[in-house]
Design a protein around this motif. Structure first.
Motif, PDB file in Angstrom:
ATOM      1  N   GLN A   1       0.846  -1.189   0.000  1.00 58.43           N
ATOM      2  CA  GLN A   1       0.000   0.000   0.000  1.00 58.43           C
ATOM      3  C   GLN A   1       0.881   1.239   0.000  1.00 58.43           C
ATOM      4  O   GLN A   1       1.889   1.306   0.711  1.00 58.43           O
ATOM      5  CB  GLN A   1      -0.897  -0.014   1.250  1.00 58.43           C
ATOM      6  N   LYS A   2       0.485   2.197  -0.811  1.00 60.32           N
ATOM      7  CA  LYS A   2       1.241   3.447  -0.886  1.00 60.32           C
ATOM      8  C   LYS A   2       0.924   4.308   0.341  1.00 60.32           C
ATOM      9  O   LYS A   2      -0.241   4.510   0.681  1.00 60.32           O
ATOM     10  CB  LYS A   2       0.867   4.201  -2.165  1.00 60.32           C
ATOM     11  N   THR A   3       1.970   4.802   1.015  1.00 64.69           N
ATOM     12  CA  THR A   3       1.779   5.663   2.191  1.00 64.69           C
ATOM     13  C   THR A   3       2.608   6.935   2.002  1.00 64.69           C
ATOM     14  O   THR A   3       3.335   7.089   1.016  1.00 64.69           O
ATOM     15  CB  THR A   3       2.247   4.948   3.477  1.00 64.69           C
ATOM     16  N   ASP A   4       2.510   7.829   2.949  1.00 65.31           N
ATOM     17  CA  ASP A   4       3.308   9.068   2.894  1.00 65.31           C
ATOM     18  C   ASP A   4       4.799   8.784   2.970  1.00 65.31           C
ATOM     19  O   ASP A   4       5.618   9.602   2.549  1.00 65.31           O
ATOM     20  CB  ASP A   4       2.907   9.997   4.048  1.00 65.31           C
ATOM     21  N   ASP A   5       5.159   7.623   3.504  1.00 64.95           N
ATOM     22  CA  ASP A   5       6.566   7.252   3.643  1.00 64.95           C
ATOM     23  C   ASP A   5       7.029   6.300   2.542  1.00 64.95           C
ATOM     24  O   ASP A   5       8.103   5.711   2.636  1.00 64.95           O
ATOM     25  CB  ASP A   5       6.796   6.581   5.001  1.00 64.95           C
ATOM     26  N   GLY A   6       6.199   6.129   1.514  1.00 63.66           N
ATOM     27  CA  GLY A   6       6.532   5.188   0.446  1.00 63.66           C
ATOM     28  C   GLY A   6       5.672   3.934   0.566  1.00 63.66           C
ATOM     29  O   GLY A   6       4.736   3.872   1.361  1.00 63.66           O
ATOM     30  N   TYR A   7       6.015   2.934  -0.196  1.00 60.20           N
ATOM     31  CA  TYR A   7       5.228   1.701  -0.175  1.00 60.20           C
ATOM     32  C   TYR A   7       5.549   0.875   1.069  1.00 60.20           C
ATOM     33  O   TYR A   7       6.707   0.698   1.430  1.00 60.20           O
ATOM     34  CB  TYR A   7       5.493   0.881  -1.429  1.00 60.20           C
ATOM     35  N   ARG A   8       4.488   0.384   1.692  1.00 65.62           N
ATOM     36  CA  ARG A   8       4.634  -0.481   2.852  1.00 65.62           C
ATOM     37  C   ARG A   8       3.824  -1.760   2.625  1.00 65.62           C
ATOM     38  O   ARG A   8       2.758  -1.735   2.022  1.00 65.62           O
ATOM     39  CB  ARG A   8       4.151   0.220   4.131  1.00 65.62           C
ATOM     40  N   GLU A   9       4.352  -2.871   3.160  1.00 61.18           N
ATOM     41  CA  GLU A   9       3.681  -4.143   2.946  1.00 61.18           C
ATOM     42  C   GLU A   9       2.469  -4.292   3.857  1.00 61.18           C
ATOM     43  O   GLU A   9       2.493  -3.902   5.026  1.00 61.18           O
ATOM     44  CB  GLU A   9       4.647  -5.307   3.179  1.00 61.18           C
ATOM     45  N   VAL A  10       1.407  -4.843   3.299  1.00 59.53           N
ATOM     46  CA  VAL A  10       0.210  -5.165   4.069  1.00 59.53           C
ATOM     47  C   VAL A  10       0.402  -6.550   4.690  1.00 59.53           C
ATOM     48  O   VAL A  10       0.736  -7.516   4.003  1.00 59.53           O
ATOM     49  CB  VAL A  10      -1.043  -5.159   3.169  1.00 59.53           C
ATOM     50  N   LEU A  11       0.205  -6.636   6.009  1.00 61.05           N
ATOM     51  CA  LEU A  11       0.418  -7.883   6.748  1.00 61.05           C
ATOM     52  C   LEU A  11      -0.891  -8.366   7.365  1.00 61.05           C
ATOM     53  O   LEU A  11      -1.874  -7.633   7.427  1.00 61.05           O
ATOM     54  CB  LEU A  11       1.458  -7.662   7.842  1.00 61.05           C
ATOM     55  N   VAL A  12      -0.870  -9.609   7.803  1.00 57.11           N
ATOM     56  CA  VAL A  12      -2.025 -10.182   8.497  1.00 57.11           C
ATOM     57  C   VAL A  12      -1.668 -10.320   9.973  1.00 57.11           C
ATOM     58  O   VAL A  12      -0.656 -10.927  10.324  1.00 57.11           O
ATOM     59  CB  VAL A  12      -2.403 -11.559   7.910  1.00 57.11           C
ATOM     60  N   ASP A  13      -2.529  -9.764  10.822  1.00 60.20           N
ATOM     61  CA  ASP A  13      -2.317  -9.792  12.269  1.00 60.20           C
ATOM     62  C   ASP A  13      -3.566 -10.388  12.926  1.00 60.20           C
ATOM     63  O   ASP A  13      -4.611 -10.524  12.305  1.00 60.20           O
ATOM     64  CB  ASP A  13      -2.073  -8.371  12.786  1.00 60.20           C
ATOM     65  N   VAL A  14      -3.445 -10.746  14.193  1.00 56.98           N
ATOM     66  CA  VAL A  14      -4.626 -11.229  14.914  1.00 56.98           C
ATOM     67  C   VAL A  14      -5.525 -10.047  15.232  1.00 56.98           C
ATOM     68  O   VAL A  14      -5.070  -8.911  15.388  1.00 56.98           O
ATOM     69  CB  VAL A  14      -4.226 -11.960  16.214  1.00 56.98           C
ATOM     70  N   ASP A  15      -6.813 -10.327  15.339  1.00 52.63           N
ATOM     71  CA  ASP A  15      -7.796  -9.329  15.752  1.00 52.63           C
ATOM     72  C   ASP A  15      -8.073  -9.552  17.229  1.00 52.63           C
ATOM     73  O   ASP A  15      -8.687 -10.548  17.618  1.00 52.63           O
ATOM     74  CB  ASP A  15      -9.078  -9.486  14.931  1.00 52.63           C
ATOM     75  N   SER A  16      -7.588  -8.647  18.044  1.00 51.22           N
ATOM     76  CA  SER A  16      -7.683  -8.834  19.496  1.00 51.22           C
ATOM     77  C   SER A  16      -9.117  -8.796  20.013  1.00 51.22           C
ATOM     78  O   SER A  16      -9.388  -9.188  21.148  1.00 51.22           O
ATOM     79  CB  SER A  16      -6.859  -7.763  20.215  1.00 51.22           C
ATOM     80  N   ASN A  17     -10.041  -8.343  19.165  1.00 51.85           N
ATOM     81  CA  ASN A  17     -11.440  -8.243  19.607  1.00 51.85           C
ATOM     82  C   ASN A  17     -12.192  -9.566  19.506  1.00 51.85           C
ATOM     83  O   ASN A  17     -13.301  -9.697  20.024  1.00 51.85           O
ATOM     84  CB  ASN A  17     -12.183  -7.193  18.783  1.00 51.85           C
ATOM     85  N   LYS A  18     -11.612 -10.548  18.804  1.00 49.60           N
ATOM     86  CA  LYS A  18     -12.315 -11.813  18.608  1.00 49.60           C
ATOM     87  C   LYS A  18     -11.306 -12.944  18.499  1.00 49.60           C
ATOM     88  O   LYS A  18     -10.346 -12.844  17.736  1.00 49.60           O
ATOM     89  CB  LYS A  18     -13.189 -11.743  17.347  1.00 49.60           C
ATOM     90  N   GLU A  19     -11.544 -14.029  19.206  1.00 52.89           N
ATOM     91  CA  GLU A  19     -10.608 -15.154  19.219  1.00 52.89           C
ATOM     92  C   GLU A  19     -10.481 -15.790  17.834  1.00 52.89           C
ATOM     93  O   GLU A  19     -11.474 -15.996  17.136  1.00 52.89           O
ATOM     94  CB  GLU A  19     -11.066 -16.207  20.236  1.00 52.89           C
ATOM     95  N   HIS A  20      -9.249 -16.094  17.467  1.00 52.87           N
ATOM     96  CA  HIS A  20      -8.924 -16.745  16.201  1.00 52.87           C
ATOM     97  C   HIS A  20      -9.452 -15.973  14.988  1.00 52.87           C
ATOM     98  O   HIS A  20      -9.827 -16.555  13.977  1.00 52.87           O
ATOM     99  CB  HIS A  20      -9.459 -18.184  16.178  1.00 52.87           C
TER     100      HIS A  20
END
Length: 412
Positions: A212-231
């Motif tokens: 994804q393009k950001t103000d600091d250049g391109y950054r990679e989109v990652l997958v993280d856990v969602d702390s609001n819901k288990e698994h």
């Protein structure tokens, strides 16, 4: 495959399949989700590419590993399964181009990701019809045990599993036409000889990195856990550059979002090297774009769009193929020349599918006509598979002079 289309019952008139009962796809339908959750909790967010690998080909619960994913009861339908015309056009293309270089033998037909074996079945039928299977063999690159079972039942009189851990072949058999058929888990293990290679809807399932393009250049989109819901999972944007973003994003890039598949590029290079060293032809067909695609990563379940981060392992993950990058990677060493990409509609019409359709229509039973028409339209209409799918052909550059005189059929 046109994964956005609903599978219609009328298409049953066109193909009949072996039924493989895989009732329990995994003992725990949330197993993949738990594995990914534990991994992220232990080591931090993972790339979309790593997420795709885990979801699709994890030995314990990967989407492709424990189920028949095709057809009405699966999640998508492919062109070869609509009717035999697609496979016939591909077979005629190979026969035509192979004959231009003197029909060298021995010959191996190679399919990457053969699905239910339907396309290979059509290729063998047409090659056999023209007496072109002498000194031929079929080689299938397939990671799924379930799908290899289906392929074996469709293609072979008999097969046997190879238990030798030192063997790169894990299954072998004899086809109904009497030629050897062998299964491999990776393309690297396919023998070196003159090759006719087809990859139909294979590259779209190879892992992609998202940026994804950001103000600091391109950054990679990652997958993280969602702390609001288990698994459960969510997308996050990396704070800093990742190694792949430094390697694969060009200084001239302008898109807000983009996807890169390093595995696809490496594989395309290996295919090109095999063609250059041993001779052969390759045909890559998939849905994709010519360097303009942005955010195409998605999931399909029961023929409908599905959130890729919900219930991983129960839906197909896919991303559009960047044909510009495949072509660049295939040709940069100079040993191979590429033709296309062109649309599936253009390829099939130039190969004469309209004439074949009319011939089948004239001889079809009344109950087959609707299904025949449906399949033809799905494959060729611009608002169906006709425009979304692209074809790319690869041939050794030593054939350039021959092809100047006798252009590659279907691409001119």
């Amino acid at each position: 495959m046109l994964r956005t289309r609903t599978w219609l019952p009328l298409a049953k008139n066109l193909r009949f399949y072996y039924t493989v009962k895989t009732g329990q796809t995994t003992k725990d339908p949330h197993q993949v989700s738990k594995q990914i959750y534990s991994r992220i909790k232990a080591t931090g967010p993972i790339t979309v590419a790593d997420y795709m690998k885990e979801v699709l080909i994890s030995p314990t619960g990967g989407y492709y590993m424990h189920r028949d994913v095709f057809g009405e009861s699966g999640d998508f339908i492919t062109s070869p399964e609509l009717n035999q015309m697609f496979g016939e056009m591909v077979a005629i293309w190979f026969l035509n181009e192979w004959s231009k270089v003197g029909s060298p033998k021995p010959l191996q037909i190679v399919e990457l990701g053969p699905g239910r074996g339907t396309l290979s079945q059509d290729l063998l039928r047409i090659f056999d019809h023209f007496g072109a299977l002498q000194s031929a063999s079929l080689h299938l690159v397939e990671v799924s045990p379930v799908l290899s079972d289906i392929q074996a039942k469709r293609l072979c009189i008999q097969t046997e599993n190879i238990v030798d851990p030192t063997s790169v072949i894990y299954r072998q058999g004899i086809s109904h036409e009497g030629i050897p058929v062998k299964w491999y888990r990776q393309f690297d293990d396919v023998p070196d000889m003159f090759t006719l290679l087809v990859a139909h809807e294979f590259f779209d399932a190879l892992p992609v990195h998202k940026y994804q393009k950001t103000d600091d250049g391109y950054r990679e989109v990652l997958v993280d856990v969602d702390s609001n819901k288990e698994h459960s999972f969510r997308y996050v944007v990396a704070r800093d550059e990742t190694p792949t973003s430094k390697l694969f994003i060009k200084p001239t890039e302008k898109r807000e979002h983009l996807e890169v598949s390093p595995e696809s590029l490496i594989l395309c290079k290996k295919i090109s090297e095999k063609l250059e060293m041993n001779g052969g032809l390759a045909l890559i067909a998939d849905y994709g774009h010519s360097g303009t695609g942005t955010d195409t990563f998605r999931a399909f379940k029961k023929h409908k769009l599905h959130d890729p981060l919900v219930e991983p392992g129960t839906a197909d993950l896919t991303a559009d193929v960047d044909f510009n990058e495949l072509k660049r990677c295939a040709t940069e060493a100079g040993g191979v020349i590429a033709f296309g990409p062109i649309t599936q509609r253009d390829f099939l019409l130039k190969m004469g599918i309209e004439h074949r359709y009319k011939a089948l229509e004239a001889n079809a039973k009344p109950e087959q006509l609707e299904g025949l028409k449906y399949g033809y339209r799905m494959m060729t209409d611009k608002d169906q598979m006709g425009e979304r799918f692209k074809f790319l052909a690869l041939v050794p550059s030593v054939l350039e002079k021959i092809l100047e005189k006798y252009p590659v059929v279907g691409f001119h």
